[in-house]
Enzyme design. Structure first.
Site, mmCIF file in Angstrom:
data_model
loop_
_atom_site.group_PDB
_atom_site.id
_atom_site.type_symbol
_atom_site.label_atom_id
_atom_site.label_comp_id
_atom_site.label_asym_id
_atom_site.label_seq_id
_atom_site.Cartn_x
_atom_site.Cartn_y
_atom_site.Cartn_z
ATOM 1 N N GLY B 40 -2.733 -24.675 -38.130
ATOM 2 C CA GLY B 40 -3.209 -25.625 -39.525
ATOM 3 C C GLY B 40 -4.314 -24.950 -40.341
ATOM 4 N N LEU B 43 -8.519 -28.582 -44.349
ATOM 5 C CA LEU B 43 -10.127 -28.623 -44.485
ATOM 6 C C LEU B 43 -10.570 -28.071 -42.912
ATOM 7 C CD1 LEU B 43 -11.001 -31.219 -46.828
ATOM 8 C CD2 LEU B 43 -11.265 -28.800 -47.023
ATOM 9 N N SER B 284 -6.245 -42.013 -57.558
ATOM 10 C CA SER B 284 -7.491 -41.795 -56.463
ATOM 11 C C SER B 284 -8.107 -43.223 -56.381
ATOM 12 C CB SER B 284 -8.482 -40.923 -57.076
ATOM 13 O OG SER B 284 -9.676 -41.050 -56.888
ATOM 14 N N ARG B 330 -9.618 -50.286 -48.221
ATOM 15 C CA ARG B 330 -8.153 -49.874 -48.696
ATOM 16 C C ARG B 330 -7.374 -50.828 -48.303
ATOM 17 N NH1 ARG B 330 -8.234 -43.146 -48.407
ATOM 18 N NH2 ARG B 330 -9.541 -43.228 -50.354
ATOM 19 N N HIS B 401 -0.618 -43.335 -46.582
ATOM 20 C CA HIS B 401 -1.426 -42.536 -47.170
ATOM 21 C C HIS B 401 -2.043 -41.740 -45.946
ATOM 22 C CE1 HIS B 401 -4.322 -40.311 -49.694
ATOM 23 N NE2 HIS B 401 -5.350 -41.031 -48.975
ATOM 24 N N GLU B 425 -7.543 -34.997 -39.476
ATOM 25 C CA GLU B 425 -6.551 -36.136 -39.220
ATOM 26 C C GLU B 425 -5.877 -36.060 -37.750
ATOM 27 O OE1 GLU B 425 -4.162 -36.604 -42.792
ATOM 28 O OE2 GLU B 425 -3.330 -38.445 -42.205
#
Lengths: 265, 637
Positions: B40, B43, B284, B330, B401, B425
């Site tokens: 991967g 980031l 966003s 969220r 998400h 993640e």
């Protein structure tokens, strides 16, 4: 306005497609015609290809291979020539963000891969754009190791400079500029990266080395030269300005004059 | 097996410093003797690969995409948090730590989260030094904005493309190491298995996605940074290629999977428009700085938004949560949207949307201000919907998400398979039951730039790592398994395409393991998914062949793993008899409909051990100890 849209959504279209099919890099390709019915205007162009592929699988045919990932116009994976225009008819829009409402019922749409020597076709609409990575490897960065950084506020940068750096940095490396250029030049792609760093104090110690190595790498990879057609700017989904190419040239000339010869040690 | 978090002792503020002082080092001359595989290149992966290579390790980096720069981190829009306190508004490491722990509804590890807050400032320094063009003020200093769950402005951003710019920074650092010969880069490779030799992770097996070859790669350690599993739900904001296969294959080889039911449903996404829909697009969270969320006060009010007077609008977030208003976390915003739509007050064709309205901000600040801050997001919205959000309010609805759950890791980011590290993640570690906005970029880069470079050395210095080669049985067996699985997928030649199955699986997860869950629905999901798992291997129709570029074959393998993961997701959600963060169990709510946590019984990480397809996995609990924060009921009122 939302009323118009609702009316439009209910109208389904029939779309005819002529798609370039090619088994592999060494085989010859050809156009094959398909028809998709019940196309919603709210569908994206790549979703149309998804629907076509489902039909092909149902019939036991081989689906059309194409690259796509984020489908938000930012990853740069997708890239097909639609009716002769890289990413299709809508300005400043990658193919994944092009919606079928921009086409009409009964249209025939021709779909091809990027065509450039430096981007060989791998299969159907999938091309090999790894030359871009090799160009970046030749200098498209600031050489700073993790942990070497001073405080972020150590060097104030004028807002205008930061904004202009950002304008250039928006490039998504999709390759449309190359596909649209009659010379298959990668000038806009490289110029965007070089321009970003000309506006910022970071990376200045290596600015000459950067431009010299990146330009040399571009030539080695088989991209053509820029002769100011401006097609690249016209198709760029991020509207990178052709002014960046002028900036790159200045940067290149300065580096050559300063370091002599090709300037690369 | 007992889960050892390896959290160092002592005061919270000193733990990471002490740990770094105490862990073992590998000398510069010896680093080149260690090979590291990084899977991967988002980031977390790109920053890890670059940083490890800079230290002198020999790195092999892998991506399923044609370039590392396309990894899905690139799509992150709004920003990255850091406790710089540049705006002088009261931020501190402690406050970022506390907001993150609280935002995660007290289901994450104190020590990890504190460390994350500590290194957050270094990330901004590093990225600025790389030439990331963050937004700046006229004085030349960095600009900040606010995100949900915080009452300070600590979010740094580069227009609406922060993820792109941070990723290009990390990608540049990675390509510099490719140029230096320290990193070998393998693009269009999909990891299909983890090679475990003598109980340690020693390599991976990949499929070359161009020619279909099965290729083994061996090393002294494997770093997995393959993102989350939101695409199990079919429709999500994840990219088309985001998948769980690499992580799931590690799980099958012994890595425990932690808190899979903690899946984040993001409140502000563009609603579904039709059956053909392939993915959902996020708008966003930063838009909630200036946009006001509302629905008609009366059910069934079908008037266009501009015809509904103020008095007949319900700005329900501002009404229910006056102190955080539109900037509640969220999970809170998503549930509130679902509730008003369930009450029949949703808008748009399907009734599954709410308005995000900028009219007030445009009146107050002018169009130019909005253009400057969110221009690209407004354009994207118009491209997708055909509507101009400067004139009519956006319509938004929650969508899957991000996944807080992931492979279990200890404080060193090592999984339960020694030598397998998991970053970003893909691990479970920092966000508890709900992630705050602008914290994913922070965590990915913290793990890659500032944590793994230290902790991997400690592993190498202490582990016995003999020579391995491709002729060893575990490598050969793994290659053979991968090959057989691909052949099996191709040989079914059934009636349904992989996408049809994926859509069905996604619908089940969305209906029963989505924003609101109950025991009956979760049991139903489990049984439906186990039926689909069996049907899949009898009815899937995968076109083409194995020895060629064949994207539908790639997808077919990933969907098989999503089905197995989905079963675990439902199981985890069923077993957690409480509501916390994104995990809302209808049976456990307050009178006001807010989540009801049950700290006495569920203040732990649920780490699941694989026991075979269709077999009941074993549950291991890591009890969460809160020594520095008081467990409080989250309130944003």
């Amino acid at each position: 306005m939302s009323g118009d849209r609702r009316e439009m959504s209910n109208k389904k279209m029939t779309i005819h497609l002529r798609i370039w099919r090619q088994e592999g890099p060494a085989t010859e390709g050809k156009f094959v015609s398909y028809t998709v019915q019940e196309v919603s205007p709210d569908m994206s162009f790549l979703e149309l290809l998804d629907v076509l592929n489902e039909q092909l699988i149902d019939k036991g045919d081989r689906p059309v291979e194409f690259d796509s990932d984020c489908r938000e116009g930012i990853c740069g994976s997708c890239g097909v020539v639609i009716n002769g225009i890289a990413h299709g008819p809508l300005r400043a829009t990658a193919a994944c963000q092009l919606h079928m409402r921009h086409f009409s019922d009964g249209d025939t749409i021709t779909v091809e891969p990027w065509r450039a020597n430096a981007f060989p076709v791998l299969r159907d609409l999938v091309t090999d754009r790894s030359a871009f990575d090799r160009i970046i490897a030749a200098g498209g960065y600031v050489s700073v190791n993790t942990g070497q950084a001073p405080d972020a506020h150590a060097i104030p940068i004028p807002k205008d400079a930061a904004d202009q750096a950002m304008d250039a940095a928006e490039c998504i490396a999709c390759g449309a500029c190359v596909a649209a250029c009659p010379n298959a030049s990668a000038a806009l792609f490289i110029a965007a990266k070089i321009s970003q760093y000309t506006f910022l104090p970071q990376g200045h110690p290596e600015r000459e080395r950067r431009v010299l190595r990146m330009v040399q790498k571009m030539d080695e990879e088989g991209f053509g030269n820029c002769s100011n057609h401006g097609e690249c700017e016209a198709v760029c989904p991020k509207e990178i300005s052709i002014g960046t190419i002028a900036r790159m040239r200045r940067e290149y000339m300065k580096a050559v004059l300063k370091r002599g010869g090709t300037g690369i040690e | 097996m007992k889960l050892e978090s390896k959290v160092p002792g002592g005061p919270l503020e000193e733990r990471w410093d002490r740990h770094r002082a105490e862990i073992k080092l590998v000398s510069p001359a010896n680093k080149r003797k260690f090979d590291v595989i990084v899977v991967g290149t988002g980031l977390a992966g790109a920053s890890a690969a670059a940083s490890l290579a800079e230290l002198g390790y020999k790195v092999k980096a892998f991506t399923i995409l044609d370039s590392p720069r396309r990894s899905h981190s690139i799509a992150a829009q709004g920003g990255i948090n850091a406790a710089k306190n540049y705006p002088n508004d009261g931020d501190s490491i402690w406050r970022l730590f506390y907001d993150t722990i609280k935002g995660g509804d007290f289901r994450s590890r104190e020590s990890n989260v504190y460390r994350l807050a500590q290194v957050s400032a270094n990330i901004i320094d590093q990225c600025v030094a790389q030439g990331v063009p963050f937004a700046r003020e006229y004085g030349g200093y960095l600009s900040n904005r606010s995100f949900g769950g915080a009452q300070v402005s600590r979010t740094f951003y580069a227009r609406g493309q922060t993820g792109q710019q941070l990723l290009l920074g990390a990608y540049g650092a990675l390509m510099r190491q490719v140029d230096a010969g320290q990193v070998e880069l393998y693009c269009r490779r999909e990891m299909l298995d983890l090679v475990v030799i003598d109980g340690k992770a020693r390599g991976i097996v990949c499929r070359n996605l161009v020619n279909g070859q099965i290729e083994p790669y061996l090393a002294h350690a494997v770093v997995l940074a393959t993102g989350g599993y939101g695409n199990a739900y079919y429709l999500s904001t994840n990219a088309m290629n985001s998948n769980v296969t690499a992580a799931w294959r590690c799980h099958r080889r012994g890595a425990f999977f932690a808190n899979p039911c903690f899946t984040q449903i993001h409140p502000t996404c563009i609603p579904v428009s039709g059956h053909y829909q392939s993915k959902l697009t996020l708008m966003s969270e930063s838009l909630r700085n200036d946009g006001r969320v509302w629905v008609p006060a009366n059910p069934g009010d079908r008037r266009p938004p501009q015809d509904i007077p103020e008095s007949e609008r319900d700005y329900y977030l501002e009404r229910r949560y006056p102190s955080f208003g539109n900037l509640v976390p969220r999970d809170v915003a998503s549930r509130a949207a679902k509730k008003v739509c369930d009450d029949g007050r949703g808008v748009g064709e399907t009734g599954l949307a709410v308005y995000l309205d900028f009219a007030d901000a445009i009146r107050r600040e002018g169009v130019g201000y909005i253009q400057d801050k969110y221009g690209n997001l407004f354009e994207m919205y118009e491209k997708i919907t055909g509507e101009d959000p400067y004139r009519v309010p956006m319509r938004i609805y929650p969508a899957v998400h991000y996944t807080m759950g992931g492979l279990w890791v200890d404080y060193n980011l090592m999984s339960t398979v020694p030598g397998l590290f998991v970053l970003g993640e893909a691990n479970f570690s920092d966000h508890g039951a709900n992630r705050l906005g602008a914290s994913a970029l922070m965590q990915g880069l913290a793990d890659g730039y500032f944590i793994i470079p230290y902790t991997i050395g400690d592993y190498f210095a202490g582990a016995e790592l003999g020579a391995v080669d491709e002729n060893q049985d575990p490598v050969k067996a793994s290659i053979e398994e991968c090959r057989q699985r691909l052949e099996k997928l191709l040989s079914v030649r059934g009636k349904k395409s992989p996408r049809q199955f994926h859509r069905e699986v996604g619908q089940i997860l969305w209906d029963y393991v989505g924003m609101s869950r109950n025991a009956e629905g979760l049991r139903k999901a489990q049984s439906l998914l186990s039926e689909i798992r069996e049907e899949y291997w009898e009815e899937v129709r995968v076109p083409g062949e194995a020895h060629m570029l064949n994207k539908h074959l790639e997808f077919a393998g990933r969907i098989a793993d999503f089905i197995e993961l989905g079963e675990l997701l439902a199981r985890d959600a069923l077993h957690r008899e409480e509501s916390c963060g994104a995990h809302f169990r209808e049976e456990f709510q307050t009178d006001e409909g807010e989540p009801l946590r049950r700290d006495d019984e569920f203040s732990y990480v649920a780490a699941w051990e694989y026991r075979g397809v269709g077999e009941e996995p074993a549950l291991h609990k890591e009890i969460l100890e809160f020594e520095n924060v008081e467990l409080a009921t989250r309130s944003y009122k």
